[in-house]
Design a protein around this motif. Structure first.
Motif, PDB file in Angstrom:
ATOM      1  N   MET A   1       5.011   5.438   0.136  1.00 10.45           N
ATOM      2  CA  MET A   1       4.508   4.396  -0.762  1.00 10.45           C
ATOM      3  C   MET A   1       3.091   3.968  -0.381  1.00 10.45           C
ATOM      4  O   MET A   1       2.248   3.731  -1.235  1.00 10.45           O
ATOM      5  CB  MET A   1       5.432   3.177  -0.722  1.00 10.45           C
ATOM      6  N   GLU A   4       0.591   6.459  -1.732  1.00  9.01           N
ATOM      7  CA  GLU A   4       0.786   6.872  -3.117  1.00  9.01           C
ATOM      8  C   GLU A   4      -0.307   6.280  -4.003  1.00  9.01           C
ATOM      9  O   GLU A   4      -0.632   5.093  -3.899  1.00  9.01           O
ATOM     10  CB  GLU A   4       2.155   6.373  -3.596  1.00  9.01           C
ATOM     11  N   LEU A   6      -2.280   4.770  -7.329  1.00 14.73           N
ATOM     12  CA  LEU A   6      -1.862   3.715  -8.241  1.00 14.73           C
ATOM     13  C   LEU A   6      -1.148   4.251  -9.473  1.00 14.73           C
ATOM     14  O   LEU A   6      -0.157   3.669  -9.928  1.00 14.73           O
ATOM     15  CB  LEU A   6      -3.079   2.885  -8.670  1.00 14.73           C
ATOM     16  N   ASN A   7      -1.615   5.358  -9.999  1.00 13.54           N
ATOM     17  CA  ASN A   7      -1.040   5.838 -11.261  1.00 13.54           C
ATOM     18  C   ASN A   7       0.423   6.230 -11.144  1.00 13.54           C
ATOM     19  O   ASN A   7       1.168   6.200 -12.130  1.00 13.54           O
ATOM     20  CB  ASN A   7      -1.858   6.993 -11.836  1.00 13.54           C
ATOM     21  N   THR A   8       0.874   6.579  -9.929  1.00 11.28           N
ATOM     22  CA  THR A   8       2.298   6.867  -9.743  1.00 11.28           C
ATOM     23  C   THR A   8       3.033   5.719  -9.070  1.00 11.28           C
ATOM     24  O   THR A   8       4.218   5.509  -9.319  1.00 11.28           O
ATOM     25  CB  THR A   8       2.483   8.149  -8.896  1.00 11.28           C
ATOM     26  N   ASN A   9       2.351   4.968  -8.218  1.00 12.07           N
ATOM     27  CA  ASN A   9       2.993   3.847  -7.527  1.00 12.07           C
ATOM     28  C   ASN A   9       3.289   2.699  -8.484  1.00 12.07           C
ATOM     29  O   ASN A   9       4.335   2.059  -8.388  1.00 12.07           O
ATOM     30  CB  ASN A   9       2.095   3.361  -6.388  1.00 12.07           C
ATOM     31  N   ASP A  10       2.342   2.402  -9.380  1.00 13.61           N
ATOM     32  CA  ASP A  10       2.537   1.311 -10.341  1.00 13.61           C
ATOM     33  C   ASP A  10       1.869   1.685 -11.659  1.00 13.61           C
ATOM     34  O   ASP A  10       0.783   1.212 -11.998  1.00 13.61           O
ATOM     35  CB  ASP A  10       1.954   0.000  -9.804  1.00 13.61           C
ATOM     36  N   PRO A  11       2.512   2.567 -12.433  1.00 19.66           N
ATOM     37  CA  PRO A  11       1.914   3.027 -13.691  1.00 19.66           C
ATOM     38  C   PRO A  11       1.679   1.898 -14.696  1.00 19.66           C
ATOM     39  O   PRO A  11       0.778   1.994 -15.529  1.00 19.66           O
ATOM     40  CB  PRO A  11       2.927   4.052 -14.223  1.00 19.66           C
ATOM     41  N   GLU A  12       2.456   0.821 -14.582  1.00 20.07           N
ATOM     42  CA  GLU A  12       2.275  -0.288 -15.523  1.00 20.07           C
ATOM     43  C   GLU A  12       0.911  -0.948 -15.322  1.00 20.07           C
ATOM     44  O   GLU A  12       0.157  -1.182 -16.282  1.00 20.07           O
ATOM     45  CB  GLU A  12       3.394  -1.304 -15.334  1.00 20.07           C
ATOM     46  N   VAL A  13       0.589  -1.259 -14.058  1.00 16.95           N
ATOM     47  CA  VAL A  13      -0.725  -1.836 -13.756  1.00 16.95           C
ATOM     48  C   VAL A  13      -1.822  -0.817 -14.044  1.00 16.95           C
ATOM     49  O   VAL A  13      -2.872  -1.155 -14.601  1.00 16.95           O
ATOM     50  CB  VAL A  13      -0.787  -2.301 -12.286  1.00 16.95           C
ATOM     51  N   PHE A  14      -1.604   0.439 -13.672  1.00 13.54           N
ATOM     52  CA  PHE A  14      -2.593   1.490 -13.923  1.00 13.54           C
ATOM     53  C   PHE A  14      -2.929   1.573 -15.413  1.00 13.54           C
ATOM     54  O   PHE A  14      -4.094   1.673 -15.793  1.00 13.54           O
ATOM     55  CB  PHE A  14      -2.060   2.836 -13.429  1.00 13.54           C
TER      56      PHE A  14
END
Length: 461
Positions: A1, A4, A6-14
């Motif tokens: 983690m 990782e 951003l686009n895979t760790n938190d795609p919503e924020v990305f």
């Protein structure tokens, strides 16, 4: 983690960031306080400097050598950018913003309930300089300090220095602020210095908006006359979001008869006001970002950018004047100006709404004589679009797109009851198919035009 992206760790924020990046890329930002910083500054902000806590003065850890080195480098560059002698000037680069910097200055040299004078926010000043309307204290400055605003001449739009001088004699401020946020003319620092001296007051130059222009030597420098100079660092200076306070050192005055000298005692007062009184640990990533921006500010490319920004602003102003618009003071000396919509029969709130829908960003702002709650002005500036590479001929096109959007807002207002509310205006704009088609037509042109110019910064974020 931890490794990782951003686009895979938190795609919503990305995805939200991607949405905002698209909006910025395909819109025209004429917000005078907005700019694009460089990729190098953005890289610093996301570096390991974000991890370290090491407050100034009271060291809680013994491994602060690198961040101390960074801060000292930033301070050296800050003094060098503005041509300041380290024997006569010092600088604190820790403030989190320009408003924090101002409040630290007040805390350091003005006692609680002490007296401050700044330009009225309804006449082009900033809220952090004190703002009272109908006895309501809008600004924390006015809550903790007694503030009296000075004004502009209602006919010319220029600061009324004679009235300021008379008010200062009656009010006897401890501090006078030479700073603006929507006033488009150079300040008379010499006159302000004389007024401050007559009343035994400190003179604070708030150059938040013009710090880049001062660095490039294109506008009068507050350092020639002021005791203290504050600034934010992300506007024309094109750095990250932070602040700085410059303060004089050495002799403040000398008695004409005895020759006895009074020394400045600002360094300890201001530094202690920043920490520990107002802030906790230093934001090292912001200090690093500022250091990078200050190095860039010493390059010929930066000077050329500032020259182009001024040329663009004058072109935009003259283009709008040719289209019949009124500009407060009739023009500009800086990177911004205030468009007066009184003659057009539309207020700034309604105009900004239509402009936003057309993908054009700017601020509503009071014109001289307006209420802060019902402004009829638009504050327009050229820092951000100049950073994207727009030149004079491009701003002629920007003026045309602005004009068409404002005319649409005027048309909508003219077809409504003069007493209709802003809520009714928004509903009419949203529900009328003809208006929506017109908005879409302008927005498509704006997006096609704006998309031709690259957005500085990181490729993805």
């Amino acid at each position: 983690m931890m490794q990782e992206p951003l686009n895979t760790n938190d795609p919503e924020v990305f995805n939200i960031i991607q949405k905002e990046k698209r909006r910025q890329t395909y819109s025209l930002s004429l917000t005078a306080s907005e700019n694009f910083t460089s990729r190098a500054v953005l890289e610093v902000l996301s570096s390991c400097m974000n991890n370290k806590i090491a407050p100034q003065s009271f060291r809680y850890s013994g491994d602060a050598d690198s961040v101390d080195e960074l801060e000292h480098l930033c301070q050296q560059r800050a003094l060098k950018v503005y041509g300041l002698d380290p024997e006569k000037w010092g600088v604190n680069v820790q403030p989190y913003s320009g408003s924090f910097a101002n409040f630290a200055v007040y805390t350091s040299v003005v006692e609680p309930d002490g007296r401050i004078m700044g330009l009225d926010p309804c006449d082009g000043g900033h809220q952090s300089h004190g703002f009272i309307m109908d006895k309501e204290k809008f600004s924390a400055t006015s809550i903790f300090f007694k503030s009296m605003s000075y004004k502009v001449n209602q006919e010319t739009g220029y600061i009324d220095y004679d009235q300021l001088e008379e008010k200062a004699r009656l009010f006897k401020p401890k501090l006078i602020i030479a700073g603006t946020t929507s006033y488009s003319r150079n300040l008379d620092y010499s006159r302000l210095r004389n007024i401050a001296d007559e009343n035994g007051a400190y003179l604070l130059g708030d150059m938040a908006h013009i710090s880049g222009l001062v660095a490039a030597g294109l506008v009068p420098s507050p350092f020639d006359y002021c005791d203290i100079v504050s600034t934010s660092t992300y506007k024309t200076l094109r750095g990250c979001r932070a602040g700085a306070i410059f303060y004089r050192k050495g002799v403040r005055s000398a008695d004409a008869k005895t020759g006895r000298e009074t020394l400045y005692n600002l360094e300890s007062l201001i530094c202690e006001a920043v920490f520990p009184r107002l802030q906790g640990g230093r934001h090292h990533h912001s200090i690093a970002g500022l250091a990078v921006a200050l190095k860039q500010a010493m390059t010929p490319e930066f000077k050329a950018y500032q020259v182009q920004m001024l040329a663009n602003c004058r072109t935009l102003a003259s283009s709008l004047i040719e289209k019949g618009y009124k500009i407060v003071t009739g023009g500009t000396d800086t990177h911004l100006f205030l468009l007066d919509l009184h003659p057009n029969g539309i207020d700034g709130v309604r105009a900004v709404k239509v402009l936003q829908d057309c993908a054009i960003g700017c601020n509503k702002s009071p014109c001289p004589g307006d209420s802060a709650l019902h402004p009829f002005g638009l504050r327009l500036g050229t820092p951000a679009l100049t950073s994207r590479g727009l030149v004079e001929e491009d701003f002629c096109q920007v003026a045309e797109l602005l004009h068409r959007s404002i005319q649409l807002a005027v048309e909508i207002q003219m077809n409504m009851n003069p007493k209709s509310s802003f809520k009714e205006f928004k509903e009419t704009l949203a529900q009328d198919k003809n208006y929506q088609n017109r908005v879409r037509e302008i927005r498509d042109e704006v997006e096609a035009f704006a998309g031709r110019f690259p957005m500085p910064g990181m490729p993805e974020l």
